[in-house]
Enzyme design. Sequence first.
Site, PDB file in Angstrom:
ATOM      1  N   HIS A 233       0.860  -1.182   0.000  1.00 33.83           N
ATOM      2  CA  HIS A 233       0.000   0.000   0.000  1.00 33.83           C
ATOM      3  C   HIS A 233       0.895   1.231   0.000  1.00 33.83           C
ATOM      4  O   HIS A 233       2.092   1.146   0.313  1.00 33.83           O
ATOM      5  CB  HIS A 233      -0.893  -0.006   1.244  1.00 33.83           C
ATOM      6  CG  HIS A 233      -2.004  -1.014   1.186  1.00 33.83           C
ATOM      7  ND1 HIS A 233      -3.027  -1.051   2.097  1.00 33.83           N
ATOM      8  CD2 HIS A 233      -2.236  -2.027   0.301  1.00 33.83           C
ATOM      9  CE1 HIS A 233      -3.855  -2.047   1.790  1.00 33.83           C
ATOM     10  NE2 HIS A 233      -3.398  -2.656   0.709  1.00 33.83           N
TER      11      HIS A 233
ATOM     12  N   GLU B  27       1.255   3.630   2.056  1.00 34.13           N
ATOM     13  CA  GLU B  27       1.896   3.926   3.338  1.00 34.13           C
ATOM     14  C   GLU B  27       3.027   2.941   3.635  1.00 34.13           C
ATOM     15  O   GLU B  27       4.088   3.327   4.125  1.00 34.13           O
ATOM     16  CB  GLU B  27       0.868   3.874   4.483  1.00 34.13           C
ATOM     17  CG  GLU B  27      -0.267   4.875   4.343  1.00 34.13           C
ATOM     18  CD  GLU B  27      -1.505   4.262   3.698  1.00 34.13           C
ATOM     19  OE1 GLU B  27      -1.355   3.467   2.739  1.00 34.13           O
ATOM     20  OE2 GLU B  27      -2.614   4.594   4.147  1.00 34.13           O
TER      21      GLU B  27
ATOM     22  N   CYS C 275      -5.510   1.851   6.327  1.00 32.75           N
ATOM     23  CA  CYS C 275      -6.208   0.593   6.612  1.00 32.75           C
ATOM     24  C   CYS C 275      -5.563  -0.038   7.847  1.00 32.75           C
ATOM     25  O   CYS C 275      -4.567   0.468   8.368  1.00 32.75           O
ATOM     26  CB  CYS C 275      -6.119  -0.351   5.406  1.00 32.75           C
ATOM     27  SG  CYS C 275      -4.474  -1.068   5.189  1.00 32.75           S
TER      28      CYS C 275
ATOM     29  N   CYS D  29      -1.773  -0.743   7.376  1.00 38.81           N
ATOM     30  CA  CYS D  29      -0.907   0.447   7.355  1.00 38.81           C
ATOM     31  C   CYS D  29      -0.881   1.144   8.711  1.00 38.81           C
ATOM     32  O   CYS D  29       0.134   1.719   9.097  1.00 38.81           O
ATOM     33  CB  CYS D  29      -1.355   1.387   6.242  1.00 38.81           C
ATOM     34  SG  CYS D  29      -1.111   0.663   4.602  1.00 38.81           S
TER      35      CYS D  29
HETATM   36 ZN   LIG Z   1      -3.168   0.169   3.751  1.00 39.57          ZN
END
Ligand SMILES: [Zn+2]
Length: 183
Positions: free
Chosen positions: A78, A80, A106, A109
């Site tokens: 992702h 991040e 999320c 992350c």
């Molecule tokens: Zn994430």
Amino acid sequence: MAATTAEIRLPGWLAEMPMPLAPASDEACMRLAIAAARENVARGSGGPFGAAIRLDATGEVIAVGVNLALASGNPVLHAETVAISLAGRRLTDHGGVTLFTSCEPCIMCLGASHWAEIGRIVSSALKEDAEAVGFSEGAGTGQLRVEMEARGVVFQPGLLREEAVSILRDYAERGGEIYGPES
Ligand SMILES: [Zn+2]
């Protein structure tokens, strides 16, 4: 044979993106994260998310990430986690860091931010904005956030929210793939 290496390779266009001059303001860092998300969709290199990490003592941007999950086949990449991985040891430089992300993190992350000891998380689109176009943020973000706040982590959601939301909507309207465990 089991794999022995994994690689994070930024798209060429991202490595060439102009960085804001230090000291970079919150807004400049968020504009960078949002621009990276927008460009990631426009170039077809991944999902509609971008992130940047700033060293707060100097205001220097030390890493930028975009979602590479689809392009790389690695579901943990992702925006991040890409930025956190690239920042590496500089995360612990004196003065702390701020993570800027185009959408609230999320559960993965947020967990990565916890282990990276990030002191402040500024996000743009809200969890509900991502969920409105079909992405899942994972259960438990609320509980982890409470634990992190108790440790002194500062959360600031909603900076330039409409700009990040428009990228999520554009991605969904183009028929961009909504990936994740519930899709
Ligand atoms: Zn994430």
